[in-house]
Design a protein around this motif. Structure first.
Motif, PDB file in Angstrom:
ATOM      1  N   MET A  80      13.582  13.708  53.450  1.00 31.71           N
ATOM      2  CA  MET A  80      14.092  14.495  52.352  1.00 31.71           C
ATOM      3  C   MET A  80      14.884  13.565  51.429  1.00 31.71           C
ATOM      4  SD  MET A  80      17.081  17.437  52.538  1.00 31.71           S
ATOM      5  CE  MET A  80      16.379  18.056  54.017  1.00 31.71           C
ATOM      6  N   LYS A  81      14.621  13.717  50.150  1.00 33.99           N
ATOM      7  CA  LYS A  81      15.382  12.981  49.145  1.00 33.99           C
ATOM      8  C   LYS A  81      16.454  13.915  48.603  1.00 33.99           C
ATOM      9  CE  LYS A  81      11.105  11.159  47.485  1.00 33.99           C
ATOM     10  NZ  LYS A  81      10.249  11.067  46.320  1.00 33.99           N
ATOM     11  N   THR A  82      17.611  13.347  48.273  1.00 34.44           N
ATOM     12  CA  THR A  82      18.674  14.151  47.671  1.00 34.44           C
ATOM     13  C   THR A  82      19.145  13.489  46.383  1.00 34.44           C
ATOM     14  OG1 THR A  82      20.422  13.056  48.926  1.00 34.44           O
ATOM     15  CG2 THR A  82      19.474  15.042  49.896  1.00 34.44           C
ATOM     16  N   GLU A  83      19.578  14.339  45.462  1.00 31.72           N
ATOM     17  CA  GLU A  83      20.120  13.876  44.186  1.00 31.72           C
ATOM     18  C   GLU A  83      21.343  14.730  43.882  1.00 31.72           C
ATOM     19  OE1 GLU A  83      18.923  14.070  39.452  1.00 31.72           O
ATOM     20  OE2 GLU A  83      17.333  14.245  40.935  1.00 31.72           O
ATOM     21  N   THR A  84      22.418  14.093  43.492  1.00 35.68           N
ATOM     22  CA  THR A  84      23.609  14.829  43.100  1.00 35.68           C
ATOM     23  C   THR A  84      23.505  15.173  41.620  1.00 35.68           C
ATOM     24  OG1 THR A  84      24.928  13.690  44.763  1.00 35.68           O
ATOM     25  CG2 THR A  84      26.134  14.788  42.976  1.00 35.68           C
ATOM     26  N   VAL A  85      23.622  16.467  41.323  1.00 36.07           N
ATOM     27  CA  VAL A  85      23.534  16.966  39.952  1.00 36.07           C
ATOM     28  C   VAL A  85      24.757  17.858  39.709  1.00 36.07           C
ATOM     29  CG1 VAL A  85      22.164  18.299  38.309  1.00 36.07           C
ATOM     30  CG2 VAL A  85      21.004  16.981  40.104  1.00 36.07           C
ATOM     31  N   ASP A  86      25.675  17.380  38.863  1.00 37.67           N
ATOM     32  CA  ASP A  86      26.864  18.180  38.544  1.00 37.67           C
ATOM     33  C   ASP A  86      27.572  18.719  39.783  1.00 37.67           C
ATOM     34  OD1 ASP A  86      26.334  17.761  35.837  1.00 37.67           O
ATOM     35  OD2 ASP A  86      25.120  19.580  35.698  1.00 37.67           O
ATOM     36  N   ASN A  87      27.880  17.875  40.722  1.00 36.21           N
ATOM     37  CA  ASN A  87      28.572  18.238  41.967  1.00 36.21           C
ATOM     38  C   ASN A  87      27.750  19.146  42.881  1.00 36.21           C
ATOM     39  OD1 ASN A  87      30.891  16.726  41.333  1.00 36.21           O
ATOM     40  ND2 ASN A  87      31.632  18.391  40.035  1.00 36.21           N
ATOM     41  N   ALA A  88      26.459  19.254  42.639  1.00 37.66           N
ATOM     42  CA  ALA A  88      25.564  20.033  43.497  1.00 37.66           C
ATOM     43  C   ALA A  88      24.520  19.072  44.071  1.00 37.66           C
ATOM     44  CB  ALA A  88      24.881  21.131  42.690  1.00 37.66           C
ATOM     45  N   THR A  89      23.793  19.548  45.073  1.00 40.46           N
ATOM     46  CA  THR A  89      22.775  18.717  45.700  1.00 40.46           C
ATOM     47  C   THR A  89      21.394  19.318  45.487  1.00 40.46           C
ATOM     48  OG1 THR A  89      24.354  18.032  47.400  1.00 40.46           O
ATOM     49  CG2 THR A  89      22.018  17.675  47.871  1.00 40.46           C
ATOM     50  N   LEU A  90      20.532  18.542  44.860  1.00 37.27           N
ATOM     51  CA  LEU A  90      19.123  18.906  44.692  1.00 37.27           C
ATOM     52  C   LEU A  90      18.342  18.148  45.750  1.00 37.27           C
ATOM     53  CD1 LEU A  90      16.674  20.127  43.218  1.00 37.27           C
ATOM     54  CD2 LEU A  90      16.747  18.146  41.691  1.00 37.27           C
ATOM     55  N   GLU A  91      17.677  18.894  46.630  1.00 37.79           N
ATOM     56  CA  GLU A  91      16.891  18.284  47.698  1.00 37.79           C
ATOM     57  C   GLU A  91      15.411  18.363  47.358  1.00 37.79           C
ATOM     58  OE1 GLU A  91      19.903  19.561  51.304  1.00 37.79           O
ATOM     59  OE2 GLU A  91      18.002  20.614  51.074  1.00 37.79           O
ATOM     60  N   THR A  92      14.698  17.302  47.664  1.00 35.40           N
ATOM     61  CA  THR A  92      13.253  17.273  47.506  1.00 35.40           C
ATOM     62  C   THR A  92      12.669  17.075  48.895  1.00 35.40           C
ATOM     63  OG1 THR A  92      13.475  16.312  45.300  1.00 35.40           O
ATOM     64  CG2 THR A  92      11.316  16.151  46.349  1.00 35.40           C
ATOM     65  N   TRP A  93      12.008  18.126  49.399  1.00 38.67           N
ATOM     66  CA  TRP A  93      11.465  18.123  50.756  1.00 38.67           C
ATOM     67  C   TRP A  93      10.000  17.713  50.748  1.00 38.67           C
ATOM     68  CZ3 TRP A  93      13.287  22.448  54.506  1.00 38.67           C
ATOM     69  CH2 TRP A  93      14.667  22.629  54.414  1.00 38.67           C
ATOM     70  N   THR A  94       9.564  17.051  51.809  1.00 32.31           N
ATOM     71  CA  THR A  94       8.151  16.725  51.976  1.00 32.31           C
ATOM     72  C   THR A  94       7.418  17.960  52.498  1.00 32.31           C
ATOM     73  OG1 THR A  94       8.358  16.051  54.292  1.00 32.31           O
ATOM     74  CG2 THR A  94       8.744  14.337  52.594  1.00 32.31           C
ATOM     75  N   VAL A  95       6.099  17.938  52.418  1.00 36.88           N
ATOM     76  CA  VAL A  95       5.326  19.073  52.944  1.00 36.88           C
ATOM     77  C   VAL A  95       5.523  19.221  54.445  1.00 36.88           C
ATOM     78  CG1 VAL A  95       3.608  19.118  51.093  1.00 36.88           C
ATOM     79  CG2 VAL A  95       3.196  17.692  53.088  1.00 36.88           C
ATOM     80  N   ASP A  96       5.675  18.099  55.153  1.00 32.92           N
ATOM     81  CA  ASP A  96       5.904  18.181  56.606  1.00 32.92           C
ATOM     82  C   ASP A  96       7.236  18.852  56.911  1.00 32.92           C
ATOM     83  OD1 ASP A  96       3.472  16.939  57.312  1.00 32.92           O
ATOM     84  OD2 ASP A  96       4.368  14.940  57.249  1.00 32.92           O
ATOM     85  N   GLU A  97       8.271  18.511  56.162  1.00 29.19           N
ATOM     86  CA  GLU A  97       9.591  19.130  56.361  1.00 29.19           C
ATOM     87  C   GLU A  97       9.534  20.622  56.064  1.00 29.19           C
ATOM     88  OE1 GLU A  97      12.520  15.369  55.289  1.00 29.19           O
ATOM     89  OE2 GLU A  97      11.628  16.536  53.648  1.00 29.19           O
ATOM     90  N   VAL A  98       8.827  20.988  55.003  1.00 25.11           N
ATOM     91  CA  VAL A  98       8.695  22.404  54.652  1.00 25.11           C
ATOM     92  C   VAL A  98       7.934  23.151  55.735  1.00 25.11           C
ATOM     93  CG1 VAL A  98       7.659  24.038  53.027  1.00 25.11           C
ATOM     94  CG2 VAL A  98       8.920  22.061  52.169  1.00 25.11           C
ATOM     95  N   GLN A  99       6.830  22.598  56.207  1.00 26.43           N
ATOM     96  CA  GLN A  99       6.046  23.276  57.239  1.00 26.43           C
ATOM     97  C   GLN A  99       6.865  23.474  58.514  1.00 26.43           C
ATOM     98  OE1 GLN A  99       2.639  21.274  58.999  1.00 26.43           O
ATOM     99  NE2 GLN A  99       1.575  23.237  59.194  1.00 26.43           N
ATOM    100  N   GLN A 100       7.596  22.444  58.920  1.00 23.07           N
ATOM    101  CA  GLN A 100       8.436  22.548  60.121  1.00 23.07           C
ATOM    102  C   GLN A 100       9.484  23.640  59.969  1.00 23.07           C
ATOM    103  OE1 GLN A 100      10.249  18.748  60.917  1.00 23.07           O
ATOM    104  NE2 GLN A 100       9.157  18.521  62.843  1.00 23.07           N
TER     105      GLN A 100
END
Length: 124
Positions: free
Chosen positions: A1-21
């Motif tokens: 999972m990739k994370t990005e901080t946006v205005d004191n919040a966290t935007l996560e980008t999940w892989t298809v494997d992480e989503v399926q699990q």
């Protein structure tokens, strides 16, 4: 999972494997932000349809029991919706990298359409 901080919040980008699990473990609510036509033709079983044009972030449930993960066809619309959720006060939100196209490319199961009958059919 990739994370990005946006205005004191966290935007996560999940892989298809992480989503399926997480979906199989019932730890997330997977929200499909594509159009109703796209969803009817093919979708991930268990995903909920909330087209991007109808998303009202104030009406989304809290994430105390299950995390919200958005997805679309390629990851572009779902990222836009996730960023909108952050703008509207969500402190942590996620979307699926590569969208439904990546899901299919990874040969994950989905509900498609039997072209001979027009009926739903399990694929992948």
């Amino acid at each position: 999972m990739k994370t990005e901080t946006v205005d004191n919040a966290t935007l996560e980008t999940w892989t298809v494997d992480e989503v399926q699990q997480a979906l199989n473990a019932r730890k997330i609510v997977l929200i499909d932000v594509r159009t109703p036509q796209e969803y009817m033709f093919e979708h991930i079983p268990g995903s909920l349809l909330l087209p991007m044009s109808f998303v009202d972030c104030a009406s989304l449930p809290g994430q105390t029991d299950k995390r919200i993960v958005f997805h679309c066809g390629s990851g572009v619309r779902s990222e836009k919706v996730a960023r909108k959720a952050i703008e509207e006060g969500f402190e942590q939100i996620a979307h699926m990298e590569g969208g439904f196209g990546a899901w299919k490319a990874a040969q994950k199961p989905y509900t498609g359409t039997d072209m001979a009958t027009g009926a739903p059919k399990r694929m992948g």
